[in-house]
Design a protein around this motif. Structure first.
Motif, mmCIF file in Angstrom:
data_model
loop_
_atom_site.group_PDB
_atom_site.id
_atom_site.type_symbol
_atom_site.label_atom_id
_atom_site.label_comp_id
_atom_site.label_asym_id
_atom_site.label_seq_id
_atom_site.Cartn_x
_atom_site.Cartn_y
_atom_site.Cartn_z
ATOM 1 N N ALA A 7 2.133 34.967 -2.994
ATOM 2 C CA ALA A 7 3.553 34.773 -2.707
ATOM 3 C C ALA A 7 3.887 33.294 -2.597
ATOM 4 N N MET A 8 3.051 32.543 -1.886
ATOM 5 C CA MET A 8 3.311 31.112 -1.718
ATOM 6 C C MET A 8 3.187 30.353 -3.036
ATOM 7 N N GLN A 9 2.187 30.710 -3.837
ATOM 8 C CA GLN A 9 2.007 30.029 -5.110
ATOM 9 C C GLN A 9 3.223 30.194 -6.014
ATOM 10 N N LEU A 10 3.728 31.419 -6.097
ATOM 11 C CA LEU A 10 4.866 31.648 -6.997
ATOM 12 C C LEU A 10 6.172 31.101 -6.439
ATOM 13 N N CYS A 11 6.293 31.030 -5.128
ATOM 14 C CA CYS A 11 7.486 30.384 -4.568
ATOM 15 C C CYS A 11 7.490 28.896 -4.901
ATOM 16 N N LEU A 12 6.310 28.286 -4.866
ATOM 17 C CA LEU A 12 6.216 26.871 -5.251
ATOM 18 C C LEU A 12 6.612 26.680 -6.706
ATOM 19 N N THR A 13 5.995 27.434 -7.608
ATOM 20 C CA THR A 13 6.252 27.219 -9.030
ATOM 21 C C THR A 13 7.632 27.706 -9.463
ATOM 22 N N SER A 14 8.189 28.687 -8.738
ATOM 23 C CA SER A 14 9.485 29.240 -9.139
ATOM 24 C C SER A 14 10.664 28.452 -8.598
ATOM 25 N N PHE A 15 10.516 27.828 -7.421
ATOM 26 C CA PHE A 15 11.675 27.241 -6.756
ATOM 27 C C PHE A 15 11.610 25.723 -6.592
ATOM 28 N N LEU A 16 10.490 25.101 -6.937
ATOM 29 C CA LEU A 16 10.406 23.655 -6.741
ATOM 30 C C LEU A 16 11.445 22.921 -7.579
ATOM 31 N N VAL A 17 11.567 23.296 -8.859
ATOM 32 C CA VAL A 17 12.530 22.614 -9.732
ATOM 33 C C VAL A 17 13.957 22.845 -9.237
ATOM 34 N N LEU A 18 14.279 24.082 -8.853
ATOM 35 C CA LEU A 18 15.618 24.361 -8.341
ATOM 36 C C LEU A 18 15.893 23.593 -7.054
ATOM 37 N N TYR A 19 14.922 23.538 -6.169
ATOM 38 C CA TYR A 19 15.069 22.797 -4.908
ATOM 39 C C TYR A 19 15.332 21.311 -5.172
ATOM 40 N N LEU A 20 14.563 20.727 -6.081
ATOM 41 C CA LEU A 20 14.698 19.297 -6.340
ATOM 42 C C LEU A 20 16.000 18.971 -7.067
ATOM 43 N N THR A 21 16.466 19.867 -7.945
ATOM 44 C CA THR A 21 17.705 19.580 -8.687
ATOM 45 C C THR A 21 18.949 19.916 -7.868
ATOM 46 N N GLU A 22 18.937 21.068 -7.187
ATOM 47 C CA GLU A 22 20.138 21.514 -6.482
ATOM 48 C C GLU A 22 20.259 20.918 -5.086
ATOM 49 N N ALA A 23 19.143 20.816 -4.367
ATOM 50 C CA ALA A 23 19.205 20.340 -2.977
ATOM 51 C C ALA A 23 18.962 18.843 -2.846
ATOM 52 N N VAL A 61 5.488 39.873 -6.064
ATOM 53 C CA VAL A 61 6.692 40.695 -6.215
ATOM 54 C C VAL A 61 7.606 40.527 -5.006
ATOM 55 N N VAL A 62 7.016 40.528 -3.824
ATOM 56 C CA VAL A 62 7.802 40.451 -2.594
ATOM 57 C C VAL A 62 8.244 39.019 -2.301
ATOM 58 N N GLY A 63 7.366 38.047 -2.546
ATOM 59 C CA GLY A 63 7.600 36.673 -2.115
ATOM 60 C C GLY A 63 8.838 36.005 -2.697
ATOM 61 N N PRO A 64 8.941 35.837 -4.030
ATOM 62 C CA PRO A 64 10.103 35.141 -4.587
ATOM 63 C C PRO A 64 11.448 35.778 -4.253
ATOM 64 N N PRO A 65 11.608 37.120 -4.342
ATOM 65 C CA PRO A 65 12.902 37.683 -3.921
ATOM 66 C C PRO A 65 13.208 37.446 -2.450
ATOM 67 N N LEU A 66 12.174 37.515 -1.589
ATOM 68 C CA LEU A 66 12.400 37.248 -0.169
ATOM 69 C C LEU A 66 12.796 35.797 0.048
ATOM 70 N N PHE A 67 12.123 34.896 -0.658
ATOM 71 C CA PHE A 67 12.464 33.473 -0.584
ATOM 72 C C PHE A 67 13.899 33.257 -1.046
ATOM 73 N N ALA A 68 14.251 33.878 -2.188
ATOM 74 C CA ALA A 68 15.614 33.736 -2.720
ATOM 75 C C ALA A 68 16.645 34.280 -1.738
ATOM 76 N N SER A 69 16.301 35.379 -1.057
ATOM 77 C CA SER A 69 17.213 35.949 -0.078
ATOM 78 C C SER A 69 17.414 35.009 1.111
ATOM 79 N N LEU A 70 16.321 34.403 1.587
ATOM 80 C CA LEU A 70 16.422 33.440 2.680
ATOM 81 C C LEU A 70 17.323 32.266 2.300
ATOM 82 N N VAL A 71 17.147 31.787 1.079
ATOM 83 C CA VAL A 71 17.953 30.657 0.611
ATOM 84 C C VAL A 71 19.420 31.065 0.489
ATOM 85 N N ALA A 72 19.656 32.265 -0.067
ATOM 86 C CA ALA A 72 21.043 32.719 -0.255
ATOM 87 C C ALA A 72 21.761 32.909 1.077
#
Length: 407
Positions: free
Chosen positions: A228-244, A357-368
Motif C-alpha cells: 500500500a505504501m509503495q503504490l501510494c508513493l508511486t501513484s501520488f508523488l507527482v500529483l502532490y508535487l505538481t498540485e500541492a 487495492v485498498v491503499g491508493p483509494p484510501l489515500f485518495a479519499s483522505l486527500v479528497a
C-alpha cells in the motif's frame, strides 16, 4: 544447455528483469499521464487512485491462480501472456473514454499478476541458495526501472505525441518483447506440466497454505501494508508535487525517477545484506520503519523546501518503500515447500496486492476529504512505522522448509 547450466545463469535474470520492467512501466505510466489525461477526458486527476486500485484488484485474481498456470503452460508463456495483456491495456487507455480506462486497468492488472510467480519459478531453478536474496532483488529492480522509465520517458512522449500517442507507443514495446521471448521458450518452459489441473476449486489452496504457515503469514500480511505504501508513493508523488507544491510535470517526474533509482540501489543493497549481514525478517522491519519515517517527513516539509530537499526525501522513501520486494520474495521462496514456489509466491502477492487495492483509494479519499496530500502521507507513514516495529520485535516464526538466516 539446460536452464541450470552456469553459462546460462545470466540469461534468466536478464529476461525476468526486462519483462518485469516493461510490465511495471505499463502499470506506472498512468500516474504520470494523469494530469494530461484529465484535460482530455474531463475526469479529475485523482482518478488515478481508482485506476491503480482496479489494476491491483485484477492482479489479485490473476496472481492467485498463477501457480497452476505457470506449472501448466510454463513461465515464459505466462510472461508473454502478461506482456500482451498489459500492452492491450495501454491501447485501451488511448481510447480516452471512461470505459476504455476501466478496461485498461483490468487488462493491465490481469497481466501484472502472473509476472512475479513466473520469474520466481525460473529463478529458484537457476540460483544458488547463498545468492537467493541478491538475485531476487536484482530481478525486482525491474519494478523501479519501469517506474524510472515512466518518470523520465512518459513526460517526453506526452510532449511529443500527446498522452494517447504515448500509450500506444508503450503498448507496442510490450508486444515486441512478447515476440522476442518466444526464442527462449523451449529452454525455460521445458518443465511445464500439461496435465496440471486448472479447477476453480484450487484457487484458494495456495492462500490457505500461506496463512497456515506462521512465517509466511507474517510476511504476507505485513506486505499488505508495504505494498500500500509503495503504490501510494508511486501513484501520488507527482500529483502532490505538481498540485500541492507547484512544481512542473517534468520536475516532478524527475523527482519520481530519483525515488525509482533509489529503489534500484536499495533493492541491490538490501538483497546483499539479507544474504550476508542481517536476518531478512529483521531487515524488512527496519525498512518498514524507514519508509514510515520518510512518509512523515514528506508530509511535514513546507512549501519553501528546495527541489533538492524533495529529491533527498524521495530517495530515502524510494530506497525503502520500493526496495523491500526482493528480500520479501526471496524469503517466501526459501520458506515455500519444494515445487510450490510459484504458488506460494502468487498467494503471498495476493496479500501484497490486496494492500495496493485498498491503499491508493484510501489515500485518495483522505486527500479528497481533507484537501491535504500531507495528511495522507502522515497517516500512512505512522501506520508503516508500526508495522516495521512488529516485524522487528516478533522475530522469525517456525514453519517452512528453511530458516530465515544469513548465509
Amino acid at each position: 544447455m539446460s536452464p541450470t547450466d552456469p553459462a546460462r545463469g545470466v540469461l534468466p535474470l536478464v529476461v525476468t528483469i526486462a519483462v518485469q520492467a516493461l510490465v511495471s512501466l505499463a502499470a506506472l505510466a498512468a500516474p504520470v499521464m494523469a494530469p494530461a489525461a484529465a484535460l482530455s477526458t474531463g475526469l479529475p486527476a485523482g482518478w488515478v487512485g481508482i485506476f491503480v486500485g482496479v489494476v491491483y484488484a485484477a492482479a489479485c485474481v490473476s496472481t492467485l491462480v498463477a501457480g497452476d498456470l505457470v506449472s501448466r503452460f510454463g513461465p515464459i508463456r505466462m510472461s508473454q501472456v502478461s506482456l500482451v495483456l498489459c500492452g492491450s491495456g495501454l491501447f485501451a487507455a488511448a481510447l480516452a473514454t471512461p470505459a476504455g480506462l476501466v478496461l485498461s486497468a483490468v487488462l493491465i492488472g490481469l497481466g501484472y499478476g502472473p509476472v512475479t510467480p513466473a520469474s520466481s519459478h525460473i529463478l529458484i531453478r537457476t540460483t544458488p541458495p547463498h545468492r537467493m536474496s541478491l538475485t531476487f532483488s536484482l530481478k525486482q529492480t525491474g519494478v523501479p526501472l519501469g517506474g524510472m522509465l515512466a518518470g523520465l520517458m512518459v513526460p517526453l512522449l506526452i510532449h511529443g505525441l500527446g498522452w494517447q500517442g504515448a500509450a500506444i507507443c508503450l503498448g507496442g514495446a510490450l508486444l515486441a518483447m512478447a515476440a522476442v521471448t518466444q526464442t527462449i521458450r523451449p529452454m525455460f518452459d521445458s518443465d511445464r506440466d500439461p496435465s496440471r489441473p486448472l479447477a476453480p476449486s484450487r484457487a484458494l489452496k495456495p492462500l490457505m497454505k500461506v496463512l497456515a504457515t506462521p512465517a509466511l503469514r507474517d510476511l504476507g500480511l505485513c506486505s499488505f501494508f508495504f505494498g500500500a505504501m509503495q503504490l501510494c508513493l508511486t501513484s501520488f508523488l507527482v500529483l502532490y508535487l505538481t498540485e500541492a507544491r507547484g512544481l512542473s510535470l517534468v520536475t516532478a517526474g524527475s523527482i519520481l525517477a530519483v525515488a525509482q533509482v533509489a529503489g534500484v540501489v536499495g533493492r541491490l543493497g538490501w538483497g546483499w545484506m539479507a544474504d550476508k549481514v542481517i536476518v531478512p525478517r529483521l531487515l524488512l522491519g527496519l525498512l518498514g520503519v524507514v519508509m514510515g519515517a520518510a512518509g512523515i517527513s514528506l508530509a511535514m516539509v513546507g512549501p519553501g523546501v528546495p527541489i533538492l530537499g524533495f529529491a533527498l526525501i524521495a530517495a530515502i522513501f524510494g530506497a525503502s518503500a520500493i526496495g523491500w520486494n526482493g528480500v520479501f520474495l526471496a524469503e517466501v521462496a526459501r520458506l515455500a515447500a519444494p515445487g510450490e514456489v510459484g504458488a506460494a509466491t502468487g498467494a503471498s502477492l495476493f496479500l501484497t496486492y490486496g494492500g495496493v487495492v485498498v491503499g491508493p483509494p484510501l489515500f485518495a479519499s483522505l486527500v479528497a476529504q481533507s484537501h491535504s496530500y500531507p495528511l495522507g502521507f502522515l497517516a500512512f507513514g505512522a501506520l508503516l512505522s508500526a508495522v516495521g516495529v512488529f516485524l522487528m520485535l516478533t522475530g522469525p516464526r517456525r514453519g517452512g522448509r528453511q530458516a530465515s538466516a544469513p548465509s
